[in-house]
Write a protein that holds these residues in place. Structure first.
Motif, PDB file in Angstrom:
ATOM      1  N   ALA A 166       0.830  -1.210   0.000  1.00 48.01           N
ATOM      2  CA  ALA A 166       0.000   0.000   0.000  1.00 48.01           C
ATOM      3  C   ALA A 166       0.862   1.257   0.000  1.00 48.01           C
ATOM      4  CB  ALA A 166      -0.929   0.009   1.211  1.00 48.01           C
ATOM      5  N   ALA A 167       2.024   1.174   0.630  1.00 47.06           N
ATOM      6  CA  ALA A 167       2.943   2.316   0.670  1.00 47.06           C
ATOM      7  C   ALA A 167       3.818   2.391  -0.575  1.00 47.06           C
ATOM      8  CB  ALA A 167       3.815   2.226   1.926  1.00 47.06           C
ATOM      9  N   GLY A 168       3.675   1.431  -1.470  1.00 42.20           N
ATOM     10  CA  GLY A 168       4.460   1.438  -2.701  1.00 42.20           C
ATOM     11  C   GLY A 168       5.823   0.795  -2.567  1.00 42.20           C
ATOM     12  N   CYS A 169       5.991  -0.033  -1.553  1.00 39.69           N
ATOM     13  CA  CYS A 169       7.285  -0.657  -1.288  1.00 39.69           C
ATOM     14  C   CYS A 169       7.296  -2.122  -1.697  1.00 39.69           C
ATOM     15  CB  CYS A 169       7.609  -0.593   0.202  1.00 39.69           C
ATOM     16  SG  CYS A 169       7.716   1.076   0.859  1.00 39.69           S
ATOM     17  N   PRO A 170       8.375  -2.574  -2.306  1.00 38.57           N
ATOM     18  CA  PRO A 170       8.532  -4.012  -2.496  1.00 38.57           C
ATOM     19  C   PRO A 170       8.806  -4.658  -1.139  1.00 38.57           C
ATOM     20  CG  PRO A 170      10.459  -2.850  -3.324  1.00 38.57           C
ATOM     21  CD  PRO A 170       9.476  -1.812  -2.879  1.00 38.57           C
ATOM     22  N   VAL A 171       8.493  -5.939  -1.013  1.00 35.92           N
ATOM     23  CA  VAL A 171       8.619  -6.605   0.283  1.00 35.92           C
ATOM     24  C   VAL A 171       9.288  -7.967   0.139  1.00 35.92           C
ATOM     25  CG1 VAL A 171       6.273  -7.547   0.170  1.00 35.92           C
ATOM     26  CG2 VAL A 171       7.350  -7.242   2.378  1.00 35.92           C
ATOM     27  N   VAL A 172      10.121  -8.280   1.120  1.00 33.44           N
ATOM     28  CA  VAL A 172      10.728  -9.605   1.233  1.00 33.44           C
ATOM     29  C   VAL A 172      10.174 -10.214   2.508  1.00 33.44           C
ATOM     30  CG1 VAL A 172      12.867 -10.922   1.454  1.00 33.44           C
ATOM     31  CG2 VAL A 172      12.842  -8.808   0.084  1.00 33.44           C
ATOM     32  N   LEU A 173       9.400 -11.279   2.360  1.00 32.09           N
ATOM     33  CA  LEU A 173       8.768 -11.944   3.493  1.00 32.09           C
ATOM     34  C   LEU A 173       9.603 -13.136   3.924  1.00 32.09           C
ATOM     35  CD1 LEU A 173       6.374 -12.500   5.429  1.00 32.09           C
ATOM     36  CD2 LEU A 173       5.325 -13.800   3.543  1.00 32.09           C
ATOM     37  N   LYS A 174       9.955 -13.168   5.219  1.00 26.58           N
ATOM     38  CA  LYS A 174      10.641 -14.308   5.828  1.00 26.58           C
ATOM     39  C   LYS A 174       9.689 -14.867   6.873  1.00 26.58           C
ATOM     40  CE  LYS A 174      13.158 -16.028   9.114  1.00 26.58           C
ATOM     41  NZ  LYS A 174      12.453 -17.194   9.675  1.00 26.58           N
ATOM     42  N   PRO A 175       8.961 -15.949   6.525  1.00 26.91           N
ATOM     43  CA  PRO A 175       8.019 -16.526   7.485  1.00 26.91           C
ATOM     44  C   PRO A 175       8.752 -17.292   8.587  1.00 26.91           C
ATOM     45  CG  PRO A 175       8.098 -17.872   5.514  1.00 26.91           C
ATOM     46  CD  PRO A 175       8.978 -16.666   5.254  1.00 26.91           C
ATOM     47  N   ALA A 176       8.058 -17.524   9.681  1.00 26.06           N
ATOM     48  CA  ALA A 176       8.615 -18.323  10.772  1.00 26.06           C
ATOM     49  C   ALA A 176       8.980 -19.711  10.250  1.00 26.06           C
ATOM     50  CB  ALA A 176       7.603 -18.436  11.903  1.00 26.06           C
ATOM     51  N   GLU A 177      10.093 -20.215  10.710  1.00 24.69           N
ATOM     52  CA  GLU A 177      10.552 -21.520  10.231  1.00 24.69           C
ATOM     53  C   GLU A 177       9.628 -22.661  10.659  1.00 24.69           C
ATOM     54  OE1 GLU A 177      14.172 -21.846  13.391  1.00 24.69           O
ATOM     55  OE2 GLU A 177      13.822 -20.022  12.247  1.00 24.69           O
ATOM     56  N   ASP A 178       8.835 -22.450  11.714  1.00 23.79           N
ATOM     57  CA  ASP A 178       7.910 -23.484  12.182  1.00 23.79           C
ATOM     58  C   ASP A 178       6.619 -23.544  11.367  1.00 23.79           C
ATOM     59  OD1 ASP A 178       9.663 -24.171  14.233  1.00 23.79           O
ATOM     60  OD2 ASP A 178       8.749 -22.748  15.621  1.00 23.79           O
ATOM     61  N   THR A 179       6.243 -22.442  10.725  1.00 23.39           N
ATOM     62  CA  THR A 179       4.981 -22.387   9.967  1.00 23.39           C
ATOM     63  C   THR A 179       5.173 -21.632   8.642  1.00 23.39           C
ATOM     64  OG1 THR A 179       4.366 -20.432  11.258  1.00 23.39           O
ATOM     65  CG2 THR A 179       3.451 -22.558  11.983  1.00 23.39           C
ATOM     66  N   PRO A 180       6.028 -22.145   7.761  1.00 24.86           N
ATOM     67  CA  PRO A 180       6.288 -21.419   6.516  1.00 24.86           C
ATOM     68  C   PRO A 180       5.324 -21.726   5.372  1.00 24.86           C
ATOM     69  CG  PRO A 180       7.718 -23.305   6.621  1.00 24.86           C
ATOM     70  CD  PRO A 180       6.929 -23.283   7.922  1.00 24.86           C
ATOM     71  N   LEU A 181       4.605 -22.833   5.459  1.00 29.85           N
ATOM     72  CA  LEU A 181       3.861 -23.304   4.289  1.00 29.85           C
ATOM     73  C   LEU A 181       2.744 -22.388   3.837  1.00 29.85           C
ATOM     74  CD1 LEU A 181       3.761 -27.134   5.068  1.00 29.85           C
ATOM     75  CD2 LEU A 181       5.393 -25.851   3.652  1.00 29.85           C
ATOM     76  N   VAL A 182       2.044 -21.752   4.768  1.00 27.75           N
ATOM     77  CA  VAL A 182       0.945 -20.872   4.371  1.00 27.75           C
ATOM     78  C   VAL A 182       1.478 -19.640   3.632  1.00 27.75           C
ATOM     79  CG1 VAL A 182       0.659 -19.481   6.471  1.00 27.75           C
ATOM     80  CG2 VAL A 182      -1.337 -20.085   5.082  1.00 27.75           C
ATOM     81  N   ALA A 183       2.740 -19.291   3.838  1.00 27.64           N
ATOM     82  CA  ALA A 183       3.345 -18.183   3.081  1.00 27.64           C
ATOM     83  C   ALA A 183       3.441 -18.530   1.588  1.00 27.64           C
ATOM     84  CB  ALA A 183       4.723 -17.838   3.637  1.00 27.64           C
ATOM     85  N   TYR A 184       3.559 -19.812   1.288  1.00 32.53           N
ATOM     86  CA  TYR A 184       3.572 -20.236  -0.116  1.00 32.53           C
ATOM     87  C   TYR A 184       2.193 -20.067  -0.750  1.00 32.53           C
ATOM     88  CZ  TYR A 184       8.274 -22.071   0.397  1.00 32.53           C
ATOM     89  OH  TYR A 184       9.619 -22.186   0.595  1.00 32.53           O
ATOM     90  N   VAL A 185       1.143 -20.259   0.043  1.00 36.81           N
ATOM     91  CA  VAL A 185      -0.214 -20.004  -0.455  1.00 36.81           C
ATOM     92  C   VAL A 185      -0.350 -18.518  -0.776  1.00 36.81           C
ATOM     93  CG1 VAL A 185      -2.688 -20.110   0.085  1.00 36.81           C
ATOM     94  CG2 VAL A 185      -1.153 -21.938   0.880  1.00 36.81           C
ATOM     95  N   LEU A 186       0.168 -17.672   0.100  1.00 36.06           N
ATOM     96  CA  LEU A 186       0.163 -16.227  -0.157  1.00 36.06           C
ATOM     97  C   LEU A 186       0.971 -15.902  -1.406  1.00 36.06           C
ATOM     98  CD1 LEU A 186      -0.505 -13.298   0.610  1.00 36.06           C
ATOM     99  CD2 LEU A 186       1.464 -13.356   2.177  1.00 36.06           C
TER     100      LEU A 186
END
Length: 167
Positions: free
Chosen positions: A96-116
């Motif tokens: 929303a602010a116009g910024c690119p983002v690098v997401l580092k999900p928690a190592e215990d629950t990373p799989l839902v980040a792949y759905v995103l």
């Protein structure tokens, strides 16, 4: 606004997959996963779509001109306990602010980040606007917060790790 609306729609189309992933990797009951872990992130995305519809990025206040500009690349580090909600809250704010983002999900629950990530791709966001970097905190997280190309870090997690990020 239109990119976030497309992302909201693409994630909504993956509701069943997101719920099943949260249930499997976090152990949340189905009802809780539906309402809180997936329903709330969709509400967050919708709130940014509505916010951007009326938001002025340039404003005159007295003799001053206020211009809201993107800060640059945002590193987003999320906790294990609300994996999709925290990811969406950080990613939506950055986009929303116009910024690119690098997401580092928690190592215990990373799989839902792949759905995103799949939803981001399906929404047609430009390449490089959203990046997913899974891994452990000491390796991937440390590299992210130390990278000279990262202008801002959004972190949610333990106090000890927060202190390390702040260093």
């Amino acid at each position: 606004s239109s990119d976030l609306a497309a992302l909201r729609d693409a994630l909504a189309a993956r509701t069943h997959e997101a719920v099943a992933t949260v249930v499997r990797e976090l152990g949340a009951p189905v009802t809780l996963a539906e309402r809180l872990h997936v329903g709330l992130p969709l509400t967050v995305l919708d709130s940014y779509v509505k916010l951007l519809a009326d938001h002025e990025f340039e404003e005159r206040v007295g003799n001053s001109w206020i211009l809201a500009e993107p800060v640059g690349v945002v590193g987003a580090i999320t906790p294990w306990n609300y994996p999709l909600h925290q990811a969406v809250a950080k990613v939506a704010a950055a986009l929303a602010a116009g910024c690119p983002v690098v997401l580092k999900p928690a190592e215990d629950t990373p799989l839902v980040a792949y759905v995103l990530a799949d939803a981001v791709h399906a929404a047609g966001l430009p390449a490089g606007v959203f990046n997913l970097v899974p891994g452990t905190g000491p390796v991937a997280g440390e590299a992210l917060v130390r990278h000279p190309g990262v202008a801002m870090v959004s972190f949610t997690g333990s106090t000890a790790v927060g202190e390390r990020v702040g260093e």
